[in-house]
Design an enzyme around this catalytic site. Structure first.
Site, PDB file in Angstrom:
ATOM      1  N   ARG A 119      13.952   1.689  -4.522  1.00 50.83           N
ATOM      2  CA  ARG A 119      13.022   0.546  -4.537  1.00 50.83           C
ATOM      3  C   ARG A 119      13.620  -0.650  -3.797  1.00 50.83           C
ATOM      4  O   ARG A 119      12.931  -1.386  -3.110  1.00 50.83           O
ATOM      5  CB  ARG A 119      12.740   0.122  -5.982  1.00 50.83           C
ATOM      6  CG  ARG A 119      11.849   1.095  -6.705  1.00 50.83           C
ATOM      7  CD  ARG A 119      11.305   0.460  -7.993  1.00 50.83           C
ATOM      8  NE  ARG A 119      10.271   1.290  -8.525  1.00 50.83           N
ATOM      9  CZ  ARG A 119      10.236   1.794  -9.752  1.00 50.83           C
ATOM     10  NH1 ARG A 119      11.191   1.495 -10.608  1.00 50.83           N
ATOM     11  NH2 ARG A 119       9.247   2.558 -10.132  1.00 50.83           N
ATOM     12  N   GLU A 152     -11.991 -10.788  -8.912  1.00 46.24           N
ATOM     13  CA  GLU A 152     -10.698 -10.855  -8.203  1.00 46.24           C
ATOM     14  C   GLU A 152     -10.877 -11.503  -6.831  1.00 46.24           C
ATOM     15  O   GLU A 152     -10.068 -12.337  -6.415  1.00 46.24           O
ATOM     16  CB  GLU A 152     -10.111  -9.446  -8.030  1.00 46.24           C
ATOM     17  CG  GLU A 152      -9.640  -8.808  -9.324  1.00 46.24           C
ATOM     18  CD  GLU A 152      -9.012  -7.440  -9.108  1.00 46.24           C
ATOM     19  OE1 GLU A 152      -8.389  -6.953 -10.051  1.00 46.24           O
ATOM     20  OE2 GLU A 152      -9.153  -6.847  -8.023  1.00 46.24           O
ATOM     21  N   ASN A 177       0.570 -11.969  -7.428  1.00 47.14           N
ATOM     22  CA  ASN A 177       0.023 -10.629  -7.719  1.00 47.14           C
ATOM     23  C   ASN A 177      -1.371 -10.786  -8.330  1.00 47.14           C
ATOM     24  O   ASN A 177      -1.633 -11.747  -9.046  1.00 47.14           O
ATOM     25  CB  ASN A 177       0.935  -9.904  -8.719  1.00 47.14           C
ATOM     26  CG  ASN A 177       0.457  -8.500  -9.029  1.00 47.14           C
ATOM     27  OD1 ASN A 177       0.043  -7.749  -8.126  1.00 47.14           O
ATOM     28  ND2 ASN A 177       0.491  -8.117 -10.292  1.00 47.14           N
ATOM     29  N   HIS A 186      -4.009  -8.713 -10.830  1.00 49.74           N
ATOM     30  CA  HIS A 186      -3.971  -7.605 -11.799  1.00 49.74           C
ATOM     31  C   HIS A 186      -5.314  -7.526 -12.522  1.00 49.74           C
ATOM     32  O   HIS A 186      -5.857  -8.568 -12.921  1.00 49.74           O
ATOM     33  CB  HIS A 186      -2.832  -7.835 -12.796  1.00 49.74           C
ATOM     34  CG  HIS A 186      -2.703  -6.728 -13.792  1.00 49.74           C
ATOM     35  ND1 HIS A 186      -2.120  -5.517 -13.487  1.00 49.74           N
ATOM     36  CD2 HIS A 186      -3.120  -6.632 -15.073  1.00 49.74           C
ATOM     37  CE1 HIS A 186      -2.177  -4.730 -14.553  1.00 49.74           C
ATOM     38  NE2 HIS A 186      -2.785  -5.382 -15.523  1.00 49.74           N
ATOM     39  N   GLU A 238      10.511 -11.102 -12.799  1.00 50.27           N
ATOM     40  CA  GLU A 238      11.180  -9.794 -12.832  1.00 50.27           C
ATOM     41  C   GLU A 238      10.587  -8.850 -13.878  1.00 50.27           C
ATOM     42  O   GLU A 238      10.764  -7.651 -13.782  1.00 50.27           O
ATOM     43  CB  GLU A 238      12.686  -9.992 -12.988  1.00 50.27           C
ATOM     44  CG  GLU A 238      13.221 -10.646 -11.714  1.00 50.27           C
ATOM     45  CD  GLU A 238      14.708 -10.891 -11.682  1.00 50.27           C
ATOM     46  OE1 GLU A 238      15.423 -10.297 -12.510  1.00 50.27           O
ATOM     47  OE2 GLU A 238      15.141 -11.684 -10.819  1.00 50.27           O
ATOM     48  N   GLY A 258      -8.146  -2.181  -0.113  1.00 49.12           N
ATOM     49  CA  GLY A 258      -7.956  -3.433   0.636  1.00 49.12           C
ATOM     50  C   GLY A 258      -9.081  -4.433   0.472  1.00 49.12           C
ATOM     51  O   GLY A 258      -9.183  -5.374   1.261  1.00 49.12           O
ATOM     52  N   ILE A 306       6.476  -0.919  -8.090  1.00 46.09           N
ATOM     53  CA  ILE A 306       7.165  -2.001  -8.802  1.00 46.09           C
ATOM     54  C   ILE A 306       8.127  -2.663  -7.830  1.00 46.09           C
ATOM     55  O   ILE A 306       8.890  -1.984  -7.140  1.00 46.09           O
ATOM     56  CB  ILE A 306       7.908  -1.436 -10.031  1.00 46.09           C
ATOM     57  CG1 ILE A 306       6.866  -1.020 -11.078  1.00 46.09           C
ATOM     58  CG2 ILE A 306       8.879  -2.463 -10.614  1.00 46.09           C
ATOM     59  CD1 ILE A 306       7.442  -0.352 -12.302  1.00 46.09           C
ATOM     60  N   VAL A 366       7.403  -6.915 -15.311  1.00 50.79           N
ATOM     61  CA  VAL A 366       6.160  -6.469 -14.660  1.00 50.79           C
ATOM     62  C   VAL A 366       4.937  -7.155 -15.289  1.00 50.79           C
ATOM     63  O   VAL A 366       4.794  -7.185 -16.519  1.00 50.79           O
ATOM     64  CB  VAL A 366       6.015  -4.928 -14.770  1.00 50.79           C
ATOM     65  CG1 VAL A 366       4.666  -4.478 -14.223  1.00 50.79           C
ATOM     66  CG2 VAL A 366       7.141  -4.245 -14.012  1.00 50.79           C
ATOM     67  N   ASP A 367       4.086  -7.724 -14.439  1.00 52.72           N
ATOM     68  CA  ASP A 367       2.821  -8.358 -14.862  1.00 52.72           C
ATOM     69  C   ASP A 367       3.032  -9.439 -15.916  1.00 52.72           C
ATOM     70  O   ASP A 367       2.233  -9.574 -16.857  1.00 52.72           O
ATOM     71  CB  ASP A 367       1.821  -7.301 -15.381  1.00 52.72           C
ATOM     72  CG  ASP A 367       1.411  -6.309 -14.291  1.00 52.72           C
ATOM     73  OD1 ASP A 367       1.413  -6.688 -13.113  1.00 52.72           O
ATOM     74  OD2 ASP A 367       1.101  -5.156 -14.635  1.00 52.72           O
TER      75      ASP A 367
HETATM   76  C1  GAR Z   1      -7.308  -4.348  -7.588  1.00 53.13           C
HETATM   77  O1  GAR Z   1      -8.325  -4.223  -8.516  1.00 53.13           O
HETATM   78  C2  GAR Z   1      -6.048  -4.868  -8.258  1.00 53.13           C
HETATM   79  O2  GAR Z   1      -6.302  -5.668  -9.370  1.00 53.13           O
HETATM   80  C3  GAR Z   1      -5.364  -3.596  -8.681  1.00 53.13           C
HETATM   81  O3  GAR Z   1      -5.591  -2.711  -7.615  1.00 53.13           O
HETATM   82  C4  GAR Z   1      -6.877  -2.983  -7.063  1.00 53.13           C
HETATM   83  C5  GAR Z   1      -6.784  -2.949  -5.552  1.00 53.13           C
HETATM   84  O4  GAR Z   1      -8.058  -2.992  -4.998  1.00 53.13           O
HETATM   85  N1  GAR Z   1      -3.971  -3.826  -8.897  1.00 53.13           N
HETATM   86  C6  GAR Z   1      -3.288  -3.281  -9.900  1.00 53.13           C
HETATM   87  O5  GAR Z   1      -3.774  -2.487 -10.679  1.00 53.13           O
HETATM   88  C7  GAR Z   1      -1.830  -3.687  -9.972  1.00 53.13           C
HETATM   89  N2  GAR Z   1      -1.267  -3.342 -11.230  1.00 53.13           N
HETATM   90  P1  GAR Z   1      -8.255  -3.324  -3.458  1.00 53.13           P
HETATM   91  O6  GAR Z   1      -7.292  -2.421  -2.678  1.00 53.13           O
HETATM   92  O7  GAR Z   1      -9.682  -3.000  -3.179  1.00 53.13           O
HETATM   93  O8  GAR Z   1      -7.940  -4.784  -3.253  1.00 53.13           O
END
Ligand code: GAR
Length: 209
Positions: A81, A190, A123, A125, A158, A28, A108, A160-161
């Protein structure tokens, strides 16, 4: 831990302040960074709801500490899903959410959710998309031997990524990097770009009618 009630919008926000929900499966940290950014006024939005898909998710403790209502929507208790996404939509509609942010949501999502929030689903990534889609973006980058990694905030489509990119940040890969060390530096970026991406997404669509 029992989730607190979601507060009515009259108490938590002005009518014209967009309402955000975050979906998370992990620690989080992006949820917390976005919340702090909203509380500092940039983006101008109220983060009013966190949804998690597992009860051990670290994001729950952050929501408790920071006073954000949260809900558990456990994927193991949904037959498909699509059923999971329908429950999410129900929660988001109840909370009158304008924009949804997937911040480490490791499921997903289906067209059911994407079409319910067109252009309103963001999103984050951990790679420079279109490189290294899907799981373990950081490990994929290290294994490929690239010298530049990074992160991408994008609108969800639709595939993914693959949706339109809002913001990206590049992070140099050091010879000494491990998955953990590179992930840490990528996450710092991020936390910086996600609030920017939310502001951009909101500027494109405005509050939900
Ligand atoms: C983040 O680094 C995000 O980019 C990745 O999960 C992590 C969550 O961290 N997401 C993915 O890999 C989605 N494909 P957080 O819970 O500390 O924010």
């Amino acid at each position: 831990m029992r989730p607190p009630p979601i507060k009515g919008d009259q108490q938590t926000s002005q009518r014209d302040c967009p309402r955000l929900a975050v979906m998370a499966s992990g620690s989080g940290s992006n949820f917390e960074a976005l919340l702090q950014a909203c509380r500092s006024g940039d983006p101008q939005a109220d983060l009013v709801l966190l949804v998690v898909n597992n009860p051990d998710c670290g994001a729950i403790a952050r929501a408790e500490r920071l006073g954000v209502p949260w809900r558990l929507v456990d994927h193991r208790h949904h037959a498909s899903r699509e059923a999971l996404d329908l429950r999410l939509i129900e929660l988001f509609r109840e909370a009158r959410i304008d924009l949804v942010v997937m911040a480490g949501w490791m499921r997903i999502v289906t067209p059911v959710l994407i079409q319910a929030f067109p252009q309103r689903l963001v999103n984050i990534h951990p790679s420079l998309l279109p490189s290294f889609r899907g799981r373990d973006g950081v490990a994929q980058a290290l294994n490929a031997g690239v010298t530049l990694a990074g992160c991408t905030a994008h609108l969800v489509c639709e595939e993914v990524d693959a949706g339109p990119v809002l913001v990206q940040a590049a992070v140099p890969v050091l010879a000494s990097d491990t998955i953990a060390s590179l992930s840490r530096r990528i996450q710092r970026q991020e936390h910086r770009i996600l609030p920017l991406a939310v502001a951009l997404a909101l500027a494109r669509v405005g509050p939900q009618g």
